[in-house]
Design an enzyme around this catalytic site. Structure first.
Site, PDB file in Angstrom:
ATOM      1  N   GLY A   1       0.846  -1.190   0.000  1.00  0.00           N
ATOM      2  CA  GLY A   1       0.000   0.000   0.000  1.00  0.00           C
ATOM      3  C   GLY A   1       0.877   1.234   0.000  1.00  0.00           C
TER       4      GLY A   1
ATOM      5  N   GLN B   1       3.058   9.914   1.375  1.00  0.00           N
ATOM      6  CA  GLN B   1       4.345   9.208   1.375  1.00  0.00           C
ATOM      7  C   GLN B   1       5.192   9.514   0.143  1.00  0.00           C
ATOM      8  OE1 GLN B   1       2.375   5.219   2.270  1.00  0.00           O
ATOM      9  NE2 GLN B   1       4.268   5.018   3.441  1.00  0.00           N
TER      10      GLN B   1
ATOM     11  N   CYS C   1       5.947  -0.362   7.339  1.00  0.00           N
ATOM     12  CA  CYS C   1       5.534   0.817   6.587  1.00  0.00           C
ATOM     13  C   CYS C   1       6.725   1.315   5.782  1.00  0.00           C
ATOM     14  CB  CYS C   1       5.071   1.894   7.570  1.00  0.00           C
ATOM     15  SG  CYS C   1       4.623   3.464   6.786  1.00  0.00           S
ATOM     16  N   LEU C   2       6.486   1.663   4.528  1.00  0.00           N
ATOM     17  CA  LEU C   2       7.596   2.126   3.681  1.00  0.00           C
ATOM     18  C   LEU C   2       8.236   3.389   4.236  1.00  0.00           C
ATOM     19  CD1 LEU C   2       6.085   1.550   0.112  1.00  0.00           C
ATOM     20  CD2 LEU C   2       7.663   0.073   1.389  1.00  0.00           C
TER      21      LEU C   2
ATOM     22  N   HIS D   1      -4.423   1.011   7.604  1.00  0.00           N
ATOM     23  CA  HIS D   1      -3.053   1.532   7.677  1.00  0.00           C
ATOM     24  C   HIS D   1      -2.877   2.712   6.718  1.00  0.00           C
ATOM     25  CE1 HIS D   1       1.498   0.933   7.931  1.00  0.00           C
ATOM     26  NE2 HIS D   1       1.350   1.773   6.918  1.00  0.00           N
ATOM     27  N   GLU D   2      -3.311   2.525   5.474  1.00  0.00           N
ATOM     28  CA  GLU D   2      -3.128   3.575   4.465  1.00  0.00           C
ATOM     29  C   GLU D   2      -4.013   4.789   4.766  1.00  0.00           C
ATOM     30  OE1 GLU D   2      -0.619   3.371   2.707  1.00  0.00           O
ATOM     31  OE2 GLU D   2      -0.272   1.253   3.093  1.00  0.00           O
TER      32      GLU D   2
ATOM     33  N   HIS E   1      -2.600   7.258   7.109  1.00  0.00           N
ATOM     34  CA  HIS E   1      -1.624   8.197   6.539  1.00  0.00           C
ATOM     35  C   HIS E   1      -2.300   9.496   6.088  1.00  0.00           C
ATOM     36  CE1 HIS E   1       2.174   6.085   6.599  1.00  0.00           C
ATOM     37  NE2 HIS E   1       1.679   5.019   5.985  1.00  0.00           N
TER      38      HIS E   1
END
Ligand code: ZN
Length: 184
Positions: free
Chosen positions: A45, A50, A98-99, A140-141, A144
């Site tokens: 994701g 991000q 997470c990236l 999660h996304e 953000h």
């Protein structure tokens, strides 16, 4: 185009992102770039903040897990201006990464079911219910877009123990196989 991933410590990851309208310039290209960037970083994701854009879009693709989890079939989507209508079901704990927090993994408690309203890539309005891993990825996304990261959802004591690692990440002092940047 592959964007560098904005890492923890960048103020944009703490902002509430704004909605976009259908006329948002270059939307199609942006979505393509978000998928490309996510694949390059081997993520499931990616949310627009991000890549340094404070707008309410995220993309997901869990189809590579289809063999282990058949429910992931077709779970490749763009969510534009999403709104979580309801969190349902029990909660469960699962290890997340997470990236924007390279090399960190922690157990996070989340609801097993989510009802979400959003616009797809054609700006058609959709409302759907997702369960299990899909519900987790979505939550999660979605976080953000509200300036929330998974480390906000772990016990404070646990978070304290990560202070050194978080500090390193915020200085890009972490070895990752994709491009990262701190966005001041
Ligand atoms: Zn993330």
């Amino acid at each position: 185009m592959v964007y560098p991933i904005v890492v923890y410590g960048s103020p944009i990851l703490r902002q509430v992102a704004r909605e976009i309208d259908p006329g948002y310039p270059g939307l199609k290209q942006l979505l393509a770039d978000m998928f490309e960037t996510m694949y390059k970083a081997d993520g499931m994701g990616l949310a627009a903040p991000q890549i340094g854009k404070s707008i309410r879009i995220f993309v997901v693709d869990g189809t590579s897990l289809e063999d282990e989890d058949p429910s992931m079939k077709d779970f490749k989507k763009a969510f534009i201006n999403p709104k979580i209508i309801q969190l349902e079901g029990d909660t469960s704990i699962m290890n997340e990464g997470c990236l924007s927090l390279p090399k960190l993994r922690e157990d996070v408690d989340r609801h097993n079911k989510v009802r979400i309203r959003y616009c797809d890539e054609n700006f058609s309005s959709c409302e759907e219910v997702y369960e299990g891993l899909k519900a987790r990825v979505i939550q999660h996304e979605y976080d953000h877009l509200d300036g929330v990261m998974f480390i906000d959802r772990i016990p404070p004591l646990r978070r304290k123990l990560l202070k050194g690692k978080l500090n390193d990440i915020s200085k890009c002092k972490v070895d990752v196989p994709y491009k990262i940047k701190l966005l001041k």
